[in-house]
Design a protein around this motif. Structure first.
Motif, PDB file in Angstrom:
ATOM      1  N   SER A   1       0.845  -1.184   0.000  1.00 38.57           N
ATOM      2  CA  SER A   1       0.000   0.000   0.000  1.00 38.57           C
ATOM      3  C   SER A   1       0.885   1.241   0.000  1.00 38.57           C
ATOM      4  O   SER A   1       1.944   1.259   0.628  1.00 38.57           O
ATOM      5  CB  SER A   1      -0.919   0.024   1.228  1.00 38.57           C
ATOM      6  OG  SER A   1      -1.590   1.272   1.336  1.00 38.57           O
ATOM      7  N   VAL A   2       0.445   2.264  -0.712  1.00 45.00           N
ATOM      8  CA  VAL A   2       1.144   3.561  -0.698  1.00 45.00           C
ATOM      9  C   VAL A   2       0.229   4.655  -0.144  1.00 45.00           C
ATOM     10  O   VAL A   2       0.509   5.835  -0.298  1.00 45.00           O
ATOM     11  CB  VAL A   2       1.639   3.939  -2.109  1.00 45.00           C
ATOM     12  CG1 VAL A   2       2.737   2.998  -2.561  1.00 45.00           C
ATOM     13  CG2 VAL A   2       0.480   3.956  -3.106  1.00 45.00           C
ATOM     14  N   ALA A   3      -0.858   4.251   0.494  1.00 47.48           N
ATOM     15  CA  ALA A   3      -1.819   5.227   1.005  1.00 47.48           C
ATOM     16  C   ALA A   3      -1.195   6.146   2.044  1.00 47.48           C
ATOM     17  O   ALA A   3      -1.587   7.302   2.187  1.00 47.48           O
ATOM     18  CB  ALA A   3      -3.038   4.511   1.582  1.00 47.48           C
TER      19      ALA A   3
ATOM     20  N   GLY B   1      -5.419   7.197  -8.281  1.00 46.17           N
ATOM     21  CA  GLY B   1      -5.493   5.817  -8.756  1.00 46.17           C
ATOM     22  C   GLY B   1      -4.651   4.880  -7.913  1.00 46.17           C
ATOM     23  O   GLY B   1      -5.069   3.777  -7.571  1.00 46.17           O
ATOM     24  N   ALA B   2      -3.426   5.331  -7.563  1.00 52.62           N
ATOM     25  CA  ALA B   2      -2.559   4.502  -6.729  1.00 52.62           C
ATOM     26  C   ALA B   2      -3.155   4.331  -5.336  1.00 52.62           C
ATOM     27  O   ALA B   2      -3.081   3.251  -4.742  1.00 52.62           O
ATOM     28  CB  ALA B   2      -1.166   5.120  -6.642  1.00 52.62           C
ATOM     29  N   HIS B   3      -3.739   5.402  -4.812  1.00 54.27           N
ATOM     30  CA  HIS B   3      -4.391   5.291  -3.513  1.00 54.27           C
ATOM     31  C   HIS B   3      -5.538   4.283  -3.575  1.00 54.27           C
ATOM     32  O   HIS B   3      -5.719   3.467  -2.662  1.00 54.27           O
ATOM     33  CB  HIS B   3      -4.932   6.659  -3.078  1.00 54.27           C
ATOM     34  CG  HIS B   3      -3.911   7.500  -2.375  1.00 54.27           C
ATOM     35  ND1 HIS B   3      -3.486   7.241  -1.096  1.00 54.27           N
ATOM     36  CD2 HIS B   3      -3.238   8.604  -2.785  1.00 54.27           C
ATOM     37  CE1 HIS B   3      -2.587   8.153  -0.732  1.00 54.27           C
ATOM     38  NE2 HIS B   3      -2.423   8.979  -1.736  1.00 54.27           N
TER      39      HIS B   3
ATOM     40  N   GLY C   1      -3.973  -7.866  -3.101  1.00 55.63           N
ATOM     41  CA  GLY C   1      -2.801  -8.254  -3.882  1.00 55.63           C
ATOM     42  C   GLY C   1      -2.056  -7.119  -4.541  1.00 55.63           C
ATOM     43  O   GLY C   1      -1.090  -7.366  -5.269  1.00 55.63           O
ATOM     44  N   ALA C   2      -2.446  -5.874  -4.312  1.00 59.45           N
ATOM     45  CA  ALA C   2      -1.754  -4.748  -4.926  1.00 59.45           C
ATOM     46  C   ALA C   2      -0.332  -4.650  -4.386  1.00 59.45           C
ATOM     47  O   ALA C   2      -0.093  -4.822  -3.185  1.00 59.45           O
ATOM     48  CB  ALA C   2      -2.507  -3.452  -4.654  1.00 59.45           C
ATOM     49  N   GLN C   3       0.610  -4.380  -5.272  1.00 57.72           N
ATOM     50  CA  GLN C   3       2.005  -4.237  -4.877  1.00 57.72           C
ATOM     51  C   GLN C   3       2.649  -3.100  -5.655  1.00 57.72           C
ATOM     52  O   GLN C   3       2.373  -2.909  -6.840  1.00 57.72           O
ATOM     53  CB  GLN C   3       2.778  -5.548  -5.089  1.00 57.72           C
ATOM     54  CG  GLN C   3       2.311  -6.681  -4.183  1.00 57.72           C
ATOM     55  CD  GLN C   3       3.145  -7.918  -4.306  1.00 57.72           C
ATOM     56  OE1 GLN C   3       4.173  -7.921  -4.977  1.00 57.72           O
ATOM     57  NE2 GLN C   3       2.725  -8.993  -3.663  1.00 57.72           N
TER      58      GLN C   3
END
Length: 345
Positions: A131-133, A145-147, A154-156
């Motif tokens: 996560s990059v939140a 979009g990335a958030h 499964g997001a990486q």
């Protein structure tokens, strides 16, 4: 005795690469040792080693940083260097090990302390994140979009924090295997330079140590790319250290390491500060750096040595590692006429 190299947590001490590399000194935080114990321990280090170089990254808790400055002030010593070099936790541990390697060489304490800034330019530190939140320490654009994808199962994300920030979205299984950048041969470095085109890195050709290195570049000026969306790797020989958090993935060892053409891979326990630094416990942190002492020695020795105009210690670069005085005096203020000591009417 060699100059003591210190860190503030035992999980920032990487295993020694050989029997000649000394261990790191541990400066305990206030919640573990009271002031009297800290003074006694630091005094004993100075008595045994003469000088102490401590890595004090800006992400340390404020009480820990304040304790270190308090100890130095009470001891009234100019033999303690507190270096606030900003690297992620595993990158900090890697830098500490490189300084430990150099401490057995014929460098003075001032050279070792000021070499930390130089060596930090050649450390590639990043992480595979789930996560990059809450990624706020790395200056990369994290769009909506990335958030949103951070909440997808499964997001990486592959994130390079240093030397050049980079963010790339990988497949759900941690894919994104890249091609092997063309960087010439992979001969082992030696005192005399490269045997296969990948010896000691160039730091801009600046003999005074103030030239910026060309990270991830090749001799013809092109970048060494891993894949179109993945961070470019170093163009000099490195070893890769990685540490697993709560993210189940072999991407770092299985894909990034071969793509970066590293000469060795080592797994280490994750530093306790890493989840907070990266904003998530779902991560695999990694750091690549120069492993060979001969190359580290050559890199530091190639920079012109100066004398600090304030404390008299030797230094490389533009600032003393012990007293933090700049190599050259700052220019006089334009508002203060020369020779008057006060502002004009």
């Amino acid at each position: 005795m060699p100059t003591a190299i210190a860190v503030t947590s035992a999980d920032l001490v990487l295993p020694a690469p050989d029997r000649h590399t000394p261990g790191a000194a541990l400066l305990h935080p206030p919640e573990q040792h009271d002031l009297e114990a800290a003074l006694a321990g630091t005094g004993a280090l100075l008595e045994r080693h003469g000088h102490l170089v401590a890595l004090v990254p800006p992400w340390l808790p404020r009480p820990t940083v304040q304790r270190l400055h308090t100890v130095r002030a009470i001891l009234e010593t100019d033999r303690i260097a507190l270096l606030d070099i900003d690297l992620p936790p595993l990158g900090t541990a890697l830098l500490a090990r490189q300084l430990r390697q150099l401490s057995v060489c014929d460098f003075s304490p001032g050279i070792i302390a000021s070499a930390a800034r130089l060596l930090s330019h050649y450390i590639y530190a990043g992480a595979l994140l789930g996560s990059v939140a809450r990624l706020d320490r790395v200056r990369v654009p994290v769009g909506l979009g990335a958030h949103a994808r951070s909440w997808s199962p499964g997001a990486q994300f592959a994130v390079l924090a240093h030397p050049t920030p980079h963010l790339a979205k990988l497949g759900a299984s941690g894919g994104g295997r890249g091609g092997r950048g063309a960087r010439g041969g992979r001969g082992a470095p030696s005192h005399g330079g490269a045997r296969g085109g990948r010896g000691a890195p160039s730091h801009g050709g600046a003999r005074d140590g103030r030239g910026a290195p060309s990270h991830g570049g090749t001799r013809d000026g092109s970048r060494t790319a891993v894949a179109p969306d993945l961070p470019a790797g170093p163009d000099f020989a490195t070893h890769l250290t990685f540490a697993r958090g709560q993210l189940a993935s072999d991407w770092v060892a299985a894909e990034l390491a071969p793509a970066w053409q590293v000469q060795g891979v080592m797994e280490n326990p994750l530093p306790a500060a890493s989840p907070a630094w990266w904003g998530t416990p779902k991560l695999v942190e990694f750091a690549a750096g120069i492993p060979d002492l001969s190359v580290l020695y050559q890199l530091v020795a190639s920079v012109r040595c100066e004398q600090c105009r304030w404390c008299g210690l030797e230094l490389i670069g533009d600032r003393c590692g012990f007293c933090a005085a700049p190599l050259t005096a700052p220019p006089p203020s334009a508002a203060t006429p020369a020779g008057t000591g006060r502002s004009g009417p």
